[in-house]
Design an enzyme around this catalytic site. Sequence first.
Site, PDB file in Angstrom:
ATOM      1  N   ASN A  76     -17.333  48.855  16.833  1.00 41.49           N
ATOM      2  CA  ASN A  76     -16.549  47.991  17.719  1.00 41.49           C
ATOM      3  C   ASN A  76     -17.068  46.565  17.690  1.00 41.49           C
ATOM      4  O   ASN A  76     -18.245  46.322  17.442  1.00 41.49           O
ATOM      5  CB  ASN A  76     -16.580  48.542  19.145  1.00 41.49           C
ATOM      6  CG  ASN A  76     -15.997  49.932  19.216  1.00 41.49           C
ATOM      7  OD1 ASN A  76     -15.269  50.341  18.322  1.00 41.49           O
ATOM      8  ND2 ASN A  76     -16.324  50.675  20.258  1.00 41.49           N
TER       9      ASN A  76
ATOM     10  N   HIS B 166     -19.349  46.185  12.173  1.00 39.28           N
ATOM     11  CA  HIS B 166     -18.178  45.389  11.796  1.00 39.28           C
ATOM     12  C   HIS B 166     -18.185  43.999  12.418  1.00 39.28           C
ATOM     13  O   HIS B 166     -17.127  43.399  12.621  1.00 39.28           O
ATOM     14  CB  HIS B 166     -16.888  46.135  12.175  1.00 39.28           C
ATOM     15  CG  HIS B 166     -16.641  47.342  11.317  1.00 39.28           C
ATOM     16  ND1 HIS B 166     -15.871  48.414  11.717  1.00 39.28           N
ATOM     17  CD2 HIS B 166     -17.069  47.652  10.073  1.00 39.28           C
ATOM     18  CE1 HIS B 166     -15.851  49.332  10.747  1.00 39.28           C
ATOM     19  NE2 HIS B 166     -16.567  48.896   9.743  1.00 39.28           N
TER      20      HIS B 166
ATOM     21  N   THR C   1     -14.707  58.045  17.235  1.00 36.22           N
ATOM     22  CA  THR C   1     -14.313  57.481  15.944  1.00 36.22           C
ATOM     23  C   THR C   1     -13.494  58.498  15.168  1.00 36.22           C
ATOM     24  O   THR C   1     -13.808  59.693  15.181  1.00 36.22           O
ATOM     25  CB  THR C   1     -15.524  56.996  15.108  1.00 36.22           C
ATOM     26  OG1 THR C   1     -15.050  56.574  13.823  1.00 36.22           O
ATOM     27  CG2 THR C   1     -16.588  58.050  14.939  1.00 36.22           C
TER      28      THR C   1
ATOM     29  N   ALA D 203     -14.604  60.191  26.123  1.00 33.46           N
ATOM     30  CA  ALA D 203     -16.007  59.762  26.189  1.00 33.46           C
ATOM     31  C   ALA D 203     -16.416  59.450  27.619  1.00 33.46           C
ATOM     32  O   ALA D 203     -17.537  59.741  28.040  1.00 33.46           O
ATOM     33  CB  ALA D 203     -16.206  58.534  25.297  1.00 33.46           C
TER      34      ALA D 203
HETATM   35  P1  NAD Z   1      -9.864  54.638  15.324  1.00 29.14           P
HETATM   36  O1  NAD Z   1      -8.908  53.756  16.059  1.00 29.14           O
HETATM   37  O2  NAD Z   1      -9.616  54.933  13.919  1.00 29.14           O
HETATM   38  O3  NAD Z   1      -9.971  56.046  16.062  1.00 29.14           O
HETATM   39  C1  NAD Z   1     -10.181  56.144  17.434  1.00 29.14           C
HETATM   40  C2  NAD Z   1     -10.712  57.523  17.728  1.00 29.14           C
HETATM   41  O4  NAD Z   1     -11.038  57.571  19.104  1.00 29.14           O
HETATM   42  C3  NAD Z   1      -9.706  58.665  17.470  1.00 29.14           C
HETATM   43  O5  NAD Z   1     -10.354  59.698  16.766  1.00 29.14           O
HETATM   44  C4  NAD Z   1      -9.311  59.111  18.880  1.00 29.14           C
HETATM   45  O6  NAD Z   1      -9.027  60.493  18.944  1.00 29.14           O
HETATM   46  C5  NAD Z   1     -10.554  58.783  19.665  1.00 29.14           C
HETATM   47  N1  NAD Z   1     -10.343  58.526  21.083  1.00 29.14           N
HETATM   48  C6  NAD Z   1      -9.234  58.074  21.717  1.00 29.14           C
HETATM   49  N2  NAD Z   1      -9.448  57.977  23.039  1.00 29.14           N
HETATM   50  C7  NAD Z   1     -10.734  58.367  23.256  1.00 29.14           C
HETATM   51  C8  NAD Z   1     -11.553  58.492  24.412  1.00 29.14           C
HETATM   52  N3  NAD Z   1     -11.085  58.173  25.635  1.00 29.14           N
HETATM   53  N4  NAD Z   1     -12.827  58.931  24.263  1.00 29.14           N
HETATM   54  C9  NAD Z   1     -13.304  59.254  23.029  1.00 29.14           C
HETATM   55  N5  NAD Z   1     -12.571  59.164  21.910  1.00 29.14           N
HETATM   56  C10 NAD Z   1     -11.301  58.723  22.013  1.00 29.14           C
HETATM   57  O7  NAD Z   1     -11.273  53.995  15.572  1.00 29.14           O
HETATM   58  P2  NAD Z   1     -12.464  53.791  14.578  1.00 29.14           P
HETATM   59  O8  NAD Z   1     -12.835  55.083  13.962  1.00 29.14           O
HETATM   60  O9  NAD Z   1     -13.481  53.045  15.354  1.00 29.14           O
HETATM   61  O10 NAD Z   1     -11.900  52.871  13.413  1.00 29.14           O
HETATM   62  C11 NAD Z   1     -11.069  51.747  13.658  1.00 29.14           C
HETATM   63  C12 NAD Z   1     -11.662  50.391  13.271  1.00 29.14           C
HETATM   64  O11 NAD Z   1     -11.024  49.425  14.111  1.00 29.14           O
HETATM   65  C13 NAD Z   1     -13.118  50.241  13.570  1.00 29.14           C
HETATM   66  O12 NAD Z   1     -13.702  49.909  12.395  1.00 29.14           O
HETATM   67  C14 NAD Z   1     -13.261  49.092  14.578  1.00 29.14           C
HETATM   68  O13 NAD Z   1     -13.984  48.029  13.976  1.00 29.14           O
HETATM   69  C15 NAD Z   1     -11.884  48.552  14.782  1.00 29.14           C
HETATM   70  N6  NAD Z   1     -11.452  48.472  16.212  1.00 29.14           N
HETATM   71  C16 NAD Z   1     -12.330  48.079  17.158  1.00 29.14           C
HETATM   72  C17 NAD Z   1     -11.953  48.038  18.492  1.00 29.14           C
HETATM   73  C18 NAD Z   1     -12.967  47.603  19.532  1.00 29.14           C
HETATM   74  O14 NAD Z   1     -13.862  46.805  19.225  1.00 29.14           O
HETATM   75  N7  NAD Z   1     -12.899  48.141  20.755  1.00 29.14           N
HETATM   76  C19 NAD Z   1     -10.659  48.415  18.852  1.00 29.14           C
HETATM   77  C20 NAD Z   1      -9.751  48.803  17.836  1.00 29.14           C
HETATM   78  C21 NAD Z   1     -10.183  48.835  16.512  1.00 29.14           C
END
Ligand code: NAD
Length: 246
Positions: free
Chosen positions: A105, A122, A191, A235
């Site tokens: 994140n 990232h 993730t 989470a």
């Molecule tokens: P992803 O969006 O691919 O997957 C999110 C995962 O979180 C899914 O498996 C989903 O089932 C799970 N999820 C959803 N709600 C949840 C909860 N309440 N508790 C626990 N798990 C939950 O995310 P990723 O694998 O991190 O990959 C996406 C890329 O996008 C990352 O590399 C990141 O850098 C970026 N990103 C970052 C942010 C941020 O900084 N908050 C937000 C969006 C995307």
Amino acid sequence: MSKLDLLLQQAADAIRLARRVVALTGAGISVESGIPAFRGTQGLWEKYDPMEYAHIDALRAHPEKVWRMLLELHTLVRDARPNPAHLSLARMEKKGYLRAIITQNIDHLHQDAGSSFVIEFHGTGHRLACMSCGERYPSQEMEVEEIPPRCPCGGILKPDVVFFGEPIPWRALIQAQEESKHCDVMLVVGTSAVVAPACDMPYLAKERGARILEINPEETPLTHTITDLFLQGSAGDILPRLVDLL
Ligand code: NAD
Ligand code: ZN
């Protein structure tokens, strides 16, 4: 005792007996702070396809268009606060049960929650970087008068985050690999485990004998391959219960 309670006990035992516990977190841990994850098509990403907008070639080719999305994301991230999941990981570190967090994140919420050893795989949305001269600026002070914002050198500024098509910052990559190789429990939280090379970290850990504890409401490619204990749920619900057991 429910099946989940039993798994939580087993996970707490594994953490208590471990020498080194490392967490790998993804966008899912910040969903309960109001920042939508890429997968699961919520909010922002219904409007903007991340595969299109989060690619460095898109930013280069259409900076104005991509910056409109980035400003919306910036507002969401700026207003977000750590949720009970971030706070639980910080509490786990203070209790001496968590060595490091490798996060995908860019929202700074682990640091805001009080975690001190955070590897930003990232990059961070807290800084802007000039695409021409490489100079970096704090993004909180960003006053966007023109889109895209520009560096005094004339170059276009980008958030200092890793877009699709860009390499991982080498220091973060090396640190994350080292922490993954040397932990004996890896806690994988929120993730989808499909974005490489972040999704390689649990495999590195497993190869060296670590146990993989996974927290996610949905199954992932890890769940039936290398995950030892799958704690199914959000989470913000699971992590406070787990840390209470330590
Ligand atoms: P992803 O969006 O691919 O997957 C999110 C995962 O979180 C899914 O498996 C989903 O089932 C799970 N999820 C959803 N709600 C949840 C909860 N309440 N508790 C626990 N798990 C939950 O995310 P990723 O694998 O991190 O990959 C996406 C890329 O996008 C990352 O590399 C990141 O850098 C970026 N990103 C970052 C942010 C941020 O900084 N908050 C937000 C969006 C995307
Ligand atoms: Zn510049």
